[in-house]
Design an enzyme around this catalytic site. Structure first.
Site, PDB file in Angstrom:
ATOM      1  N   ASN A 136      -6.568   4.018   8.430  1.00  0.00           N
ATOM      2  CA  ASN A 136      -6.939   2.825   7.707  1.00  0.00           C
ATOM      3  C   ASN A 136      -6.575   2.910   6.491  1.00  0.00           C
ATOM      4  O   ASN A 136      -7.102   2.220   5.159  1.00  0.00           O
ATOM      5  CB  ASN A 136      -8.648   2.464   7.916  1.00  0.00           C
ATOM      6  N   GLU A 143     -13.273   5.115   2.039  1.00  0.00           N
ATOM      7  CA  GLU A 143     -12.982   4.084   3.033  1.00  0.00           C
ATOM      8  C   GLU A 143     -12.441   2.754   2.091  1.00  0.00           C
ATOM      9  O   GLU A 143     -12.514   2.730   0.893  1.00  0.00           O
ATOM     10  CB  GLU A 143     -14.019   3.596   3.781  1.00  0.00           C
TER      11      GLU A 143
END
Ligand code: F6R
Length: 259
Positions: A136, A143
């Site tokens: 990702n 993140e």
């Protein structure tokens, strides 16, 4: 950004190990930032071989790992401390007192993270940070949508990351969903960065990192703003790059130019 594409993961990892070896040779008291996970495994194996066969020494090296889970007991077999000891530190001559991991156990997390930042600063900063990249686009456990200037802190992992890392945990084992990670700003402070990308499942995040817009949606893309980055890829991880042939050509030219 130097993009090095090699035919397979073995050659990419040998390149990475040699790159790290050169840093150790060139700077006494090198401060090395390290990652865990599968992308760095073969590189660590190569470093262990170099230690055993040609005496590569880590005696004067200090290391700082990117991240550590919260909620695992000290010494837990899935902790990143355990990973580092078993995959690298136990097999080389590093002084474990000089190996730092952002471990915070039932304490003031903010203080623990601030102390980690201070420790990095007091050693003079990271000379070379080794990174993997998440499918990702995460670097460390930063993140998507992490602040591009973040510092070491507690982060909640995405479902995608938890799912990808589930392979390391047994069915009945607690898998943490939060972790302490160096921030993106912390990573960007490193003097040099080496990112290793291996496998087809990384091709999209690698393309976003190198050729996409700089965006917190792909945290790794911030590396476009760093003046000293080498990205080493196997051909599968590089397979979505639009300028694939250009990177092969520039690396050939670079090697010719450097003799
Ligand atoms: C590990 C870390 C992560 C990994 C990334 C890739 O300390 O910070 O960013 O580098 O999740 O993981 P692998 O290499 O297992 O695909």
């Amino acid at each position: 950004m130097r993009v090095v594409i090699l035919p397979n993961e073995k050659e990419a990892s040998s390149f990475a190990a040699e790159f790290i070896e050169n840093f150790i040779a060139q700077k006494e008291n090198l401060v090395l930032g390290l990652a865990t996970g599968s992308s760095v495994l073969l590189t660590y194996e190569e470093l262990i071989k170099k230690h055993a066969s040609n005496g590569l020494s880590f005696k004067k090296v200090t290391t700082f790992n990117l991240d550590e889970y919260i909620g695992l007991k000290p010494g837990h077999s899935q902790s990143y401390r355990h990973y580092m000891n078993h995959k690298l530190f136990n097999h080389i001559d590093i002084d474990k007192k000089n190996t730092y991991i952002p471990e915070c156990f039932n304490e003031d997390y903010e203080l623990c993270c601030a102390n980690y930042e201070s420790k990095i600063k007091s050693t003079g900063g990271i000379d070379l940070q080794v990174l993997g990249i998440g499918a990702n686009g995460h670097i460390g456990f930063n993140e998507p949508t992490s602040s591009l200037r973040s510092r070491t802190r507690v982060k909640t992992l995405t479902e995608n990351t938890i799912k990808n890392n589930a392979r390391f945990f047994n069915d009945n084992e607690l898998q943490p969903s939060i972790a302490v990670t160096m921030g993106i700003g912390t990573i960007m402070d490193a003097e040099s960065i080496l990112l290793i990308g291996l496998g087809k499942h990384k091709s999209k995040s690698v393309a976003d990192l190198i050729e996409g817009p700089i965006s917190s949606f792909c945290p790794g893309s911030v590396l476009q703003n760093h003046q000293n980055v080498v990205i080493v890829l196997d051909s599968l991880a590089a397979s979505d790059l639009k300028l694939y042939d250009y990177y092969i050509h520039t690396e050939k030219m670079y090697l010719e130019f450097m003799g």
